[in-house]
Scaffold this motif. Structure first.
Motif, PDB file in Angstrom:
ATOM      1  N   ASP A 232      42.061  94.685 174.976  1.00  0.00           N
ATOM      2  CA  ASP A 232      42.920  95.094 173.862  1.00  0.00           C
ATOM      3  C   ASP A 232      44.393  95.141 174.247  1.00  0.00           C
ATOM      4  O   ASP A 232      45.210  95.693 173.509  1.00  0.00           O
ATOM      5  CB  ASP A 232      42.492  96.475 173.343  1.00  0.00           C
ATOM      6  N   LEU A 233      44.737  94.564 175.393  1.00  0.00           N
ATOM      7  CA  LEU A 233      46.116  94.582 175.853  1.00  0.00           C
ATOM      8  C   LEU A 233      46.966  93.590 175.067  1.00  0.00           C
ATOM      9  O   LEU A 233      46.595  92.425 174.901  1.00  0.00           O
ATOM     10  CB  LEU A 233      46.171  94.232 177.346  1.00  0.00           C
ATOM     11  N   ASN A 234      48.095  94.065 174.563  1.00  0.00           N
ATOM     12  CA  ASN A 234      49.034  93.218 173.826  1.00  0.00           C
ATOM     13  C   ASN A 234      50.441  93.488 174.343  1.00  0.00           C
ATOM     14  O   ASN A 234      50.761  94.599 174.780  1.00  0.00           O
ATOM     15  CB  ASN A 234      48.975  93.504 172.321  1.00  0.00           C
ATOM     16  N   ILE A 249      49.548  98.564 174.017  1.00  0.00           N
ATOM     17  CA  ILE A 249      50.680  97.700 173.704  1.00  0.00           C
ATOM     18  C   ILE A 249      51.781  97.941 174.725  1.00  0.00           C
ATOM     19  O   ILE A 249      52.315  99.050 174.830  1.00  0.00           O
ATOM     20  CB  ILE A 249      51.206  97.958 172.285  1.00  0.00           C
ATOM     21  N   LEU A 250      52.108  96.903 175.491  1.00  0.00           N
ATOM     22  CA  LEU A 250      53.188  96.968 176.470  1.00  0.00           C
ATOM     23  C   LEU A 250      54.466  96.429 175.853  1.00  0.00           C
ATOM     24  O   LEU A 250      54.448  95.413 175.155  1.00  0.00           O
ATOM     25  CB  LEU A 250      52.834  96.154 177.719  1.00  0.00           C
ATOM     26  N   ASP A 251      55.580  97.102 176.111  1.00  0.00           N
ATOM     27  CA  ASP A 251      56.858  96.602 175.612  1.00  0.00           C
ATOM     28  C   ASP A 251      57.265  95.330 176.329  1.00  0.00           C
ATOM     29  O   ASP A 251      57.743  94.372 175.719  1.00  0.00           O
ATOM     30  CB  ASP A 251      57.943  97.663 175.795  1.00  0.00           C
ATOM     31  N   ASP A 252      57.099  95.305 177.646  1.00  0.00           N
ATOM     32  CA  ASP A 252      57.392  94.106 178.432  1.00  0.00           C
ATOM     33  C   ASP A 252      56.711  94.234 179.781  1.00  0.00           C
ATOM     34  O   ASP A 252      56.277  95.321 180.186  1.00  0.00           O
ATOM     35  CB  ASP A 252      58.908  93.908 178.611  1.00  0.00           C
ATOM     36  N   TYR A 284      55.105  96.860 184.450  1.00  0.00           N
ATOM     37  CA  TYR A 284      55.090  96.929 182.988  1.00  0.00           C
ATOM     38  C   TYR A 284      55.785  98.196 182.502  1.00  0.00           C
ATOM     39  O   TYR A 284      55.988  99.153 183.257  1.00  0.00           O
ATOM     40  CB  TYR A 284      53.657  96.875 182.453  1.00  0.00           C
ATOM     41  N   ARG A 285      56.153  98.195 181.237  1.00  0.00           N
ATOM     42  CA  ARG A 285      56.780  99.348 180.595  1.00  0.00           C
ATOM     43  C   ARG A 285      56.173  99.539 179.218  1.00  0.00           C
ATOM     44  O   ARG A 285      55.926  98.566 178.503  1.00  0.00           O
ATOM     45  CB  ARG A 285      58.297  99.138 180.475  1.00  0.00           C
ATOM     46  N   MET A 286      55.911 100.783 178.850  1.00  0.00           N
ATOM     47  CA  MET A 286      55.253 101.083 177.591  1.00  0.00           C
ATOM     48  C   MET A 286      55.886 102.312 176.956  1.00  0.00           C
ATOM     49  O   MET A 286      56.083 103.332 177.615  1.00  0.00           O
ATOM     50  CB  MET A 286      53.757 101.317 177.809  1.00  0.00           C
ATOM     51  N   THR A 287      56.216 102.215 175.684  1.00  0.00           N
ATOM     52  CA  THR A 287      56.731 103.359 174.926  1.00  0.00           C
ATOM     53  C   THR A 287      55.803 103.731 173.780  1.00  0.00           C
ATOM     54  O   THR A 287      56.174 104.499 172.902  1.00  0.00           O
ATOM     55  CB  THR A 287      58.140 103.055 174.373  1.00  0.00           C
ATOM     56  N   GLN A 288      54.599 103.178 173.804  1.00  0.00           N
ATOM     57  CA  GLN A 288      53.590 103.527 172.807  1.00  0.00           C
ATOM     58  C   GLN A 288      53.220 105.001 172.940  1.00  0.00           C
ATOM     59  O   GLN A 288      53.268 105.581 174.029  1.00  0.00           O
ATOM     60  CB  GLN A 288      52.348 102.660 173.020  1.00  0.00           C
TER      61      GLN A 288
END
Length: 381
Positions: A232-234, A249-252, A284-288
């Motif tokens: 489910d990685l996007n 959901i990864l930002d980048d 990686y970076r995530m703000t979810q």
């Protein structure tokens, strides 16, 4: 180009020093340490990773309590030099197994040999552990890894007894097991730095995760391996509106140069031939929105004309089957604070409190906790 490269201890002792071009004065290590040590006296906070003193550019990173420093008089990219210092530290750790002051002093001949191969007249040649095996022949002097602390940030959480021994990844990649046997092992760590801002009532205002997937390989023959990630990685902010709450959901993100992404878009599988030593497979970076491991509540009240009382509550949000080890809560106080008294709730066990007057900071340490209740801190100024 790099003029000098040196490694300093926390006390400022010069452990390793190499001058490649003779352009910078020999006392640069002392000038650097004095500037960093007393940077707070200038009223500008901690020293930045790059600064200039009398025409000399200083770049430094802190790794395992050591200062890796490079100097130059020319205008070079700070990001390039800082990345080089990180790679040199990682390279030395690959060869020595353990990176600390003791291991550097016992292996200074090997360290100088590595630096001479990495840099030629200040220009970078290679930082690959695998490539340098053909040019570096000194064997490392191994130190007792049992005296080393645990895995650090990667070991803060522990579930039951499923924890890697502290000496599992503290052996050199160039040293075989007794009897000449090679270690056919590979270690994978997922390390995340979580930044969360809470409101006074404990609600989350902002949240962000900076993560990395690290590998350390002891495999022979350079085999190809597959690393499967969440289906489910996007990637990308555009996915937020089209996927439900269960998606990751990864930002980048970015990948190591050895990673092949041929099937990544299809089944989220990474194909790579791991190089020798430790490296980052993916950053990686995530703000979810996510559930943080801890929740913090703070209540500040005036207790008098020149006195304030703070009630700080830290509560664990993870499963009761998981424990958190060696937690350290730090909180700055106003610079005009004159006295601080810290009181823990009755029955608190294995807690430590301290007030760092030089840096105007409170420290609250918890050795091991499932659920942290509250601590009352009285701040008088």
């Amino acid at each position: 180009m790099i003029s000098q490269l040196f490694v300093l201890s926390q006390r400022g002792d010069n452990i390793v020093f190499r001058d490649y071009r003779g352009e910078v004065q020999r006392g640069s290590a002392e000038i650097f340490f004095r500037k960093v040590r007393f940077w707070n006296d200038d009223g500008e906070g901690d020293a930045p990773p790059a600064f200039n003193v009398n025409g000399v550019n200083y770049f430094h990173v802190r790794v395992s309590g050591l200062l890796f420093v490079a100097t130059t008089r020319v205008n070079v990219s700070p990001s390039l030099v800082l990345e080089l210092l990180q790679r040199i530290a990682r390279l030395i750790k690959d060869y020595l197994g353990v990176l600390n002051e003791d291991s550097l002093r016992k292996n200074f001949v090997l360290v100088y040999e590595l630096l001479d191969e990495v840099l030629d007249f200040g220009y970078v040649q290679t930082t690959s552990t695998e490539v340098l095996k053909s040019y570096v022949f000194n064997a490392p002097v191994m130190i007792d890894a049992a005296r080393m602390p645990s895995l650090g940030p990667a070991a803060i959480f522990m579930q039951g007894n499923k924890r890697m021994p502290g000496t599992a990844i503290t052996k050199s990649v160039v040293v075989n097991e007794p009897g000449g046997r090679r270690r056919e092992e590979i270690f994978v760590d997922v390390i995340e730095k979580i930044s969360v801002t809470f409101s006074a009532s404990g609600y989350i205002l902002t949240s962000e995760i900076d993560g990395t997937i690290q590998m350390k390989s002891y495999l022979t023959g350079n085999p190809e391996i597959l690393l499967a990630l969440n289906d489910d990685l996007n990637i990308g902010r555009d996915y937020r509106s089209s996927y439900g709450s269960g998606a990751v959901i990864l930002d980048d993100c970015n990948f190591h140069e050895s990673v092949q992404l041929n099937s990544f878009d299809i089944d989220r599988t990474l194909t790579l031939v791991p190089p020798d030593g430790e490296f980052s497979v993916m950053n990686y970076r995530m703000t979810q929105e996510f559930k943080p491991p801890f929740r913090i509540n703070a209540l500040l009240e005036e207790a008098g004309l020149l006195k304030a009382e703070l009630i700080l509550k830290v509560q664990a949000e993870f499963s009761s089957s998981i424990t958190a080890n060696s937690i350290l809560v730090q909180m700055p106080v106003p610079t005009y604070t004159t006295r601080v008294s810290l009181d823990l709730e009755p029955g608190a066990v294995a807690n430590t409190t301290d007030y760092k007057e030089s840096s105007k900071r409170l420290e609250w340490g918890l050795k091991k906790r499932l659920l942290v209740d509250l601590s009352i801190l009285s701040v008088q100024s």
